[in-house]
Scaffold this motif. Structure first.
Motif, PDB file in Angstrom:
ATOM      1  N   ALA A   1       0.645  -1.205  -0.045  1.00 52.28           N
ATOM      2  CA  ALA A   1       0.012  -0.106  -0.210  1.00 52.28           C
ATOM      3  C   ALA A   1       0.830   1.355   0.085  1.00 52.28           C
ATOM      4  CB  ALA A   1      -0.857   0.059   1.329  1.00 52.28           C
ATOM      5  N   ASN A   2       2.008   1.289   0.906  1.00 50.18           N
ATOM      6  CA  ASN A   2       2.834   2.586   0.936  1.00 50.18           C
ATOM      7  C   ASN A   2       3.664   2.649  -0.394  1.00 50.18           C
ATOM      8  OD1 ASN A   2       1.639   2.933   3.504  1.00 50.18           O
ATOM      9  ND2 ASN A   2       3.530   1.847   4.658  1.00 50.18           N
ATOM     10  N   ALA A   3       3.898   1.606  -0.989  1.00 50.24           N
ATOM     11  CA  ALA A   3       5.043   1.577  -2.203  1.00 50.24           C
ATOM     12  C   ALA A   3       4.032   2.290  -3.285  1.00 50.24           C
ATOM     13  CB  ALA A   3       5.503   0.429  -2.655  1.00 50.24           C
ATOM     14  N   ALA A   4       2.589   1.854  -3.259  1.00 44.54           N
ATOM     15  CA  ALA A   4       1.836   2.470  -4.414  1.00 44.54           C
ATOM     16  C   ALA A   4       1.062   3.475  -4.160  1.00 44.54           C
ATOM     17  CB  ALA A   4       0.909   1.144  -4.683  1.00 44.54           C
ATOM     18  N   GLY A   5       1.270   4.183  -2.840  1.00 46.54           N
ATOM     19  CA  GLY A   5       0.306   5.278  -2.501  1.00 46.54           C
ATOM     20  C   GLY A   5      -1.155   4.781  -2.391  1.00 46.54           C
ATOM     21  N   LEU A   6      -1.512   3.672  -1.906  1.00 44.90           N
ATOM     22  CA  LEU A   6      -2.835   3.482  -1.787  1.00 44.90           C
ATOM     23  C   LEU A   6      -3.430   3.389  -0.152  1.00 44.90           C
ATOM     24  CD1 LEU A   6      -2.964   0.243  -4.225  1.00 44.90           C
ATOM     25  CD2 LEU A   6      -3.704   2.439  -4.546  1.00 44.90           C
ATOM     26  N   LYS A   7      -4.646   3.636  -0.124  1.00 38.12           N
ATOM     27  CA  LYS A   7      -5.180   3.572   1.082  1.00 38.12           C
ATOM     28  C   LYS A   7      -6.479   2.735   1.093  1.00 38.12           C
ATOM     29  CE  LYS A   7      -3.704   7.994   3.132  1.00 38.12           C
ATOM     30  NZ  LYS A   7      -2.698   8.619   2.163  1.00 38.12           N
ATOM     31  N   ASN A   8      -6.987   2.483   2.394  1.00 36.03           N
ATOM     32  CA  ASN A   8      -8.401   1.794   2.164  1.00 36.03           C
ATOM     33  C   ASN A   8      -9.385   2.504   1.487  1.00 36.03           C
ATOM     34  OD1 ASN A   8      -8.041  -0.484   3.776  1.00 36.03           O
ATOM     35  ND2 ASN A   8      -8.059   0.472   5.811  1.00 36.03           N
ATOM     36  N   GLY A   9     -10.215   1.912   0.969  1.00 33.09           N
ATOM     37  CA  GLY A   9     -11.214   2.437  -0.051  1.00 33.09           C
ATOM     38  C   GLY A   9     -10.727   2.887  -1.234  1.00 33.09           C
ATOM     39  N   ASP A  10      -9.448   3.013  -1.758  1.00 32.50           N
ATOM     40  CA  ASP A  10      -8.990   3.341  -3.044  1.00 32.50           C
ATOM     41  C   ASP A  10      -9.530   2.296  -4.155  1.00 32.50           C
ATOM     42  OD1 ASP A  10      -7.937   5.719  -2.212  1.00 32.50           O
ATOM     43  OD2 ASP A  10      -5.642   5.044  -2.432  1.00 32.50           O
ATOM     44  N   TYR A  11      -9.548   2.696  -5.283  1.00 36.61           N
ATOM     45  CA  TYR A  11      -9.969   1.482  -6.381  1.00 36.61           C
ATOM     46  C   TYR A  11      -8.562   1.168  -6.990  1.00 36.61           C
ATOM     47  CZ  TYR A  11     -14.836   1.614  -5.193  1.00 36.61           C
ATOM     48  OH  TYR A  11     -16.004   1.289  -4.487  1.00 36.61           O
ATOM     49  N   VAL A  12      -8.704   0.020  -7.455  1.00 32.37           N
ATOM     50  CA  VAL A  12      -7.600  -0.553  -8.470  1.00 32.37           C
ATOM     51  C   VAL A  12      -8.564  -1.152  -9.511  1.00 32.37           C
ATOM     52  CG1 VAL A  12      -5.797  -0.739  -7.048  1.00 32.37           C
ATOM     53  CG2 VAL A  12      -7.352  -2.609  -7.352  1.00 32.37           C
ATOM     54  N   GLN A  13      -7.608  -1.711 -10.674  1.00 37.00           N
ATOM     55  CA  GLN A  13      -8.165  -2.146 -11.922  1.00 37.00           C
ATOM     56  C   GLN A  13      -7.683  -3.425 -12.178  1.00 37.00           C
ATOM     57  OE1 GLN A  13     -10.062   0.559 -13.757  1.00 37.00           O
ATOM     58  NE2 GLN A  13     -10.919  -1.098 -14.995  1.00 37.00           N
TER      59      GLN A  13
END
Lengths: 189, 189
Positions: free
Chosen positions: B172-184
């Motif tokens: 998550a930290n490497a990709a700058g993602l947080k809970n509730g973000d969306y990916v494809q």
């Protein structure tokens, strides 16, 4: 188009006046390991203090530069309790600060804490051979169980550089990479 | 084919006998938050001790399951001083152990510490619509400054699941993602 990996642990670049403020008047950093030609890890470490937590033994890199800059991982930022942006080295406007503590003093840094934008140090001859220009963004593919493609990797070209991709510890851990592993640059046609 | 992100912080699944060993005879976990249908974060936490360091306040997930399993990040593993492999949940043969400490006792776990293989919990109807099967590997694309493509993401299909991709804190930290973000999800033809 293979590039060796250098994992950047949290570190600090210090302005000359901050070297003296933290380590004493007239103090000079002691190089212990070359990182890129003319750039070195110093013997010296500092403590970085945020509103929520503390990072001890944070390595100082030399030589001193114009503005003090603290490079940490997102993981570190949660521990400190600050929210630094992903930035290229030197682009510090509007970034959060922190308190730095050394053996002879402390400074209250107003700004200068960033998550480093992942980047490739590329010698000019390699850049020419691969058709890449300074500040171009490329994609990079890794291998292994946790393989990923890193998008938006910044290319930095200089005759003085040794070829190496710099990623932070979050990026290395997420992708299962270690110092000396190799990644592959992908260039779209 | 968008999937919401759930970031898995370090956590522990406990076998029933280990719930009692750590929290006392006859003890039952107290659910405080549902994670997936029937799966919950418990009020209880344990301390995980390795040869080099300690992780405090590690969340217990319930309900109890056949074998105790500790899921940490690579960052955590350096702190503990152990070298767990990337594994799918439940695949614990040959993994390192750790000492778990609770308020009423401690256990010396012989094996069970892993880095979780990133995976998508996928309801059966979604899997059918997207043409995916249980245990298939897919690629997943993220957005933002630190965007990446995660390769080899494990699809786990069950009618009981709620659609969600589980990545650990390093990912998550490497990709700058947080809970509730969306990916494809990317499916190759």
């Amino acid at each position: 188009m293979r590039v060796p990996v250098g994992v950047s642990a949290r570190h600090v670049h210090l302005a000359p006046e901050h070297v003296e403020a933290l380590f004493g008047p007239g103090y000079s950093l002691t190089p212990i390991r070359e990182l890129q030609p003319g750039q070195y890890a110093a013997k010296e470490c500092v403590t970085v203090v945020g509103p929520r937590g503390v990072l001890q033994n944070v390595r100082v890199l030399g030589p001193p530069r114009g503005q003090t800059q603290v490079e940490i991982s997102r993981t570190d930022s949660y521990l400190l309790g600050i929210d630094p942006p992903v930035r290229d080295s030197g682009d510090l406007s509007g970034t959060p600060g922190a308190v730095l503590v050394g053996p002879r003093g402390a400074i209250n840094l107003e700004e200068g804490v960033i998550l480093a934008w992942r980047h490739i140090h590329m010698p000019a001859d390699v850049a020419e051979r691969w058709g890449l220009k300074d500040r171009e963004l490329v994609r990079v593919r890794t291998e292994g169980l946790r393989r990923v493609v890193f998008d938006r990797v910044l290319v930095r070209v200089s005759p003085a550089y040794r070829l190496e991709i710099h990623i932070d510890t979050d990026e290395a851990n997420a992708a299962g990479l270690k110092n000396g592993d190799y990644v592959q640059v992908i260039i779209d046609d």
